[in-house]
Motif scaffolding. Sequence first.
Motif, PDB file in Angstrom:
ATOM      1  N   ALA A 205       1.005  -1.485  -0.333  1.00 24.16           N
ATOM      2  CA  ALA A 205      -0.305  -0.380   0.048  1.00 24.16           C
ATOM      3  C   ALA A 205       1.181   0.744   0.080  1.00 24.16           C
ATOM      4  O   ALA A 205       0.026   2.207  -0.640  1.00 24.16           O
ATOM      5  N   ASN A 206       1.574   1.127   0.561  1.00 21.02           N
ATOM      6  CA  ASN A 206       3.009   2.444   0.725  1.00 21.02           C
ATOM      7  C   ASN A 206       3.230   2.414  -0.365  1.00 21.02           C
ATOM      8  O   ASN A 206       3.659   4.407  -1.063  1.00 21.02           O
ATOM      9  N   LEU A 207       3.771   1.350  -1.189  1.00 20.58           N
ATOM     10  CA  LEU A 207       4.915   1.713  -2.471  1.00 20.58           C
ATOM     11  C   LEU A 207       3.158   2.692  -3.754  1.00 20.58           C
ATOM     12  O   LEU A 207       3.960   3.378  -4.088  1.00 20.58           O
ATOM     13  N   ILE A 208       2.260   1.584  -3.446  1.00 20.59           N
ATOM     14  CA  ILE A 208       1.267   2.328  -3.624  1.00 20.59           C
ATOM     15  C   ILE A 208       1.064   3.898  -3.843  1.00 20.59           C
ATOM     16  O   ILE A 208       0.857   4.747  -4.730  1.00 20.59           O
ATOM     17  N   LYS A 209       0.960   4.424  -2.685  1.00 19.27           N
ATOM     18  CA  LYS A 209       0.983   5.420  -2.490  1.00 19.27           C
ATOM     19  C   LYS A 209       1.769   5.979  -2.407  1.00 19.27           C
ATOM     20  O   LYS A 209       1.731   7.291  -3.236  1.00 19.27           O
ATOM     21  N   LYS A 210       3.629   5.796  -3.264  1.00 24.28           N
ATOM     22  CA  LYS A 210       4.258   6.544  -3.202  1.00 24.28           C
ATOM     23  C   LYS A 210       4.200   6.522  -5.040  1.00 24.28           C
ATOM     24  O   LYS A 210       4.261   7.451  -5.224  1.00 24.28           O
ATOM     25  N   LEU A 211       3.596   5.384  -6.046  1.00 28.37           N
ATOM     26  CA  LEU A 211       3.548   5.399  -6.747  1.00 28.37           C
ATOM     27  C   LEU A 211       2.493   6.875  -7.253  1.00 28.37           C
ATOM     28  O   LEU A 211       3.265   7.592  -8.480  1.00 28.37           O
ATOM     29  N   THR A 212       1.565   6.796  -7.150  1.00 21.91           N
ATOM     30  CA  THR A 212       0.119   7.376  -7.305  1.00 21.91           C
ATOM     31  C   THR A 212       0.707   8.996  -6.575  1.00 21.91           C
ATOM     32  O   THR A 212      -0.011  10.438  -7.998  1.00 21.91           O
ATOM     33  N   ALA A 213       1.557   9.595  -5.919  1.00 24.35           N
ATOM     34  CA  ALA A 213       1.621  10.475  -5.395  1.00 24.35           C
ATOM     35  C   ALA A 213       3.475  11.116  -6.516  1.00 24.35           C
ATOM     36  O   ALA A 213       3.276  12.214  -5.966  1.00 24.35           O
ATOM     37  N   GLY A 214       3.531  10.440  -7.855  1.00 22.46           N
ATOM     38  CA  GLY A 214       4.305  10.483  -8.519  1.00 22.46           C
ATOM     39  C   GLY A 214       5.957  10.506  -7.748  1.00 22.46           C
ATOM     40  O   GLY A 214       6.690  11.376  -8.402  1.00 22.46           O
ATOM     41  N   GLU A 215       6.323  10.231  -6.657  1.00 24.26           N
ATOM     42  CA  GLU A 215       7.488   9.913  -6.338  1.00 24.26           C
ATOM     43  C   GLU A 215       8.136   9.017  -6.719  1.00 24.26           C
ATOM     44  O   GLU A 215       9.716   9.270  -6.621  1.00 24.26           O
TER      45      GLU A 215
ATOM     46  N   LYS B  17       8.498  -0.666 -10.003  1.00 25.03           N
ATOM     47  CA  LYS B  17       9.004  -2.356 -10.132  1.00 25.03           C
ATOM     48  C   LYS B  17       9.774  -2.243  -9.547  1.00 25.03           C
ATOM     49  O   LYS B  17      10.617  -3.959  -9.478  1.00 25.03           O
ATOM     50  N   ASP B  18      10.679  -2.258  -9.729  1.00 23.00           N
ATOM     51  CA  ASP B  18      12.342  -2.320  -9.202  1.00 23.00           C
ATOM     52  C   ASP B  18      11.921  -2.779  -7.553  1.00 23.00           C
ATOM     53  O   ASP B  18      12.490  -3.061  -6.922  1.00 23.00           O
ATOM     54  N   VAL B  19      11.639  -1.532  -6.915  1.00 28.56           N
ATOM     55  CA  VAL B  19      11.589  -1.337  -5.216  1.00 28.56           C
ATOM     56  C   VAL B  19      10.484  -2.495  -5.382  1.00 28.56           C
ATOM     57  O   VAL B  19      10.890  -3.379  -4.526  1.00 28.56           O
ATOM     58  N   PHE B  20       9.697  -3.285  -5.794  1.00 32.18           N
ATOM     59  CA  PHE B  20       8.751  -4.410  -5.593  1.00 32.18           C
ATOM     60  C   PHE B  20       9.842  -5.121  -5.502  1.00 32.18           C
ATOM     61  O   PHE B  20       9.533  -6.236  -4.318  1.00 32.18           O
TER      62      PHE B  20
ATOM     63  N   ASP C  74      10.796  -0.911   4.728  1.00 35.86           N
ATOM     64  CA  ASP C  74       9.158   0.048   4.192  1.00 35.86           C
ATOM     65  C   ASP C  74       9.866   1.109   2.828  1.00 35.86           C
ATOM     66  O   ASP C  74      11.197   0.444   2.995  1.00 35.86           O
ATOM     67  N   PRO C  75       8.435   1.060   1.973  1.00 37.03           N
ATOM     68  CA  PRO C  75       9.399   1.310   0.713  1.00 37.03           C
ATOM     69  C   PRO C  75      10.232   2.225   0.480  1.00 37.03           C
ATOM     70  O   PRO C  75      11.201   2.307   0.087  1.00 37.03           O
ATOM     71  N   ALA C  76      10.327   3.352   1.664  1.00 41.04           N
ATOM     72  CA  ALA C  76      10.774   4.824   1.498  1.00 41.04           C
ATOM     73  C   ALA C  76      12.373   4.167   1.810  1.00 41.04           C
ATOM     74  O   ALA C  76      13.150   4.702   1.425  1.00 41.04           O
TER      75      ALA C  76
ATOM     76  N   LYS D 163      15.433   4.832  -0.735  1.00 43.51           N
ATOM     77  CA  LYS D 163      16.605   5.721  -0.808  1.00 43.51           C
ATOM     78  C   LYS D 163      17.618   4.371  -1.283  1.00 43.51           C
ATOM     79  O   LYS D 163      19.287   5.409  -1.819  1.00 43.51           O
ATOM     80  N   GLU D 164      18.231   2.974  -0.702  1.00 43.35           N
ATOM     81  CA  GLU D 164      18.366   2.251  -0.899  1.00 43.35           C
ATOM     82  C   GLU D 164      19.317   2.847  -2.776  1.00 43.35           C
ATOM     83  O   GLU D 164      20.037   2.251  -2.625  1.00 43.35           O
ATOM     84  N   LEU D 165      17.909   2.092  -3.866  1.00 48.42           N
ATOM     85  CA  LEU D 165      18.012   2.743  -4.885  1.00 48.42           C
ATOM     86  C   LEU D 165      18.662   4.129  -5.350  1.00 48.42           C
ATOM     87  O   LEU D 165      18.547   3.748  -6.943  1.00 48.42           O
TER      88      LEU D 165
END
Lengths: 100, 491
Positions: free
Chosen positions: B387-397, B404-407, B416-418, B422-424
Amino acid sequence: MDKKSIEHVAMLARLRLSDGEIESLESELNRILGYAEQLSELETDLVEPLAHPSDLTNALRDDLTRPSVPREEIQSNSPKSDGEFYLVPAVLGNANELKK
Amino acid sequence: MSDPAFELIVGLEVHVQLQTQSKLFCGCSTKFGSEPNTQTCPLCTGMPGTLPVLNREALMLSIKTGIALNCEIARFSKWDRKNYFYPDLPKGYQISQFDLPICGPGYLEISDPKGEFKTKKIRLIRAHLEEDAGKSVHDEVSGSADTKIDLNRTGTPLLEIVSEPDIRSPQEAKAYLTELKLLLGYLNVSDCNMQEGSLRVDANVNLHIESNGEKIATPIVEVKNLNSFRAVERALQYESERQFSNWKSDGFTIDDRPKQTVGWNDSEQKTIPQREKEESADYRYFPDPDLVPVVIDGTTIDTIKDTMAELPSAIRNRLESEYQILPYDSDVMVNQGREFVEYFEAVAKESSEGKVASNWMQQNVLQIMKDREMGIEAFPIASHRLANLIKKLTAGELDNSRAKDVFQVLLEKDLDPAVVMKELGIEAVDDSALESICEELLAMNPQVVEDFQAGKKQAIGSLIGQAKKKNPNANPGKVRELLIAIIEKKL
């Protein structure tokens, strides 16, 4: 009951009957049926059908397993087995063979 | 002259093995795959002097299924003996239900997400509880050898669900079976494993032919030995063609021929007439004196209703209205089972992005489940992380490809996706930085600008790749938009 219906019932019961047996059964069965036929003289339109002579309902048990009977023991009841399966004459054969 | 129009008429009888621990009338185990004849006792081998006692759970599962199938639940139900001789039936009769089955008339609604047929109700005649027979193993090679009998299955509870002849095509038959199987799975009533015989299908088939203003019905054929849904579809297709060509050559109708039983031969892809077990199936039903009737009161029905979780058709409708997704999407997800739907809903609620969550579930999550042959319960990413990843995606972050890389990382690490972003080294690129990259690229590639202006829109693609090289976080969609905007401004 005529000869034909006796042959049919005998086949359903897997009984092999001789012509003499069929003949004597014909009169015997008709006597029995005639006796039972007396019941149809009763007026039953207002009688509720009886599903079971006892008043009991819902005799239930919980879904619990119990040990089964060991295979050797239960299979000792059968005329033929191979230690794993019961063995019976090939059932793919013609059922009509049982008729005669 | 062209052939007259005809309609395929199909009714299905489905035998479902109920998920109980013990058999219907005795305490032997129902476990599949045990050594032959190790799960039997005097009762299920038909010894004299035994008395059957009904399994409460089998009764409850039958009522539950009946409720889910919109059936009238009988207040009074009883047991009957169906008499026939066969070596896999040691008593010489099967305990079944003749005139007072547990479940009366009902229906199951089927629909086709691809829209090949209209949503319709398949009416059900009844559903009754009965005991299964044993298994015969025929030695087909020698032919004359003994037949082997395994009685482990004898007495296993079966619910036979009988439909009205409301099915009109092989596709509808498949949809009916698929929906029924799904429903039974959601109810936890049966595992519906066709390989293990937990779900068996017989089909009654004939044709209604429109000929010279008359409606002619062809003789009814009962098709047995249908071991997969695909076999059902093919057998119906085959019977449809066979019955039509038979009618054209011999003209026989339902009045000329009694119902015939055939078996589906999957390797030859055709139906083959079967020898009748009895002449004209004379089962001589009569009430079983060993079993007392069953009375089902309203409280029992209400209690079962209260414990029943939401069913597939209701879930589909709710997902569509609650998350604004299409029937096709809700269908794909509901077909994956209750746990999959629950996971989706957790992601959709937490991210407030139902549509995007639905897409991710169907594409990325399902793909991983398929690749790794796992169920959703073993899926490594917790729902709130996705869900967090999707939020960041739709927020344009981050853009889709970086998401998909994060996934991929989340599949391996519980982070956490955040943190992963950062790692990537993923960070949102601000618009002015992107704009200057685009300006620069356009200045360096006048040929691309010229091609684009000449109508070769795809020319711009090469610049998007270059932009990503300059800054891996550049969002391809945004780069494209900016490039076009800049070119058009210059015109």
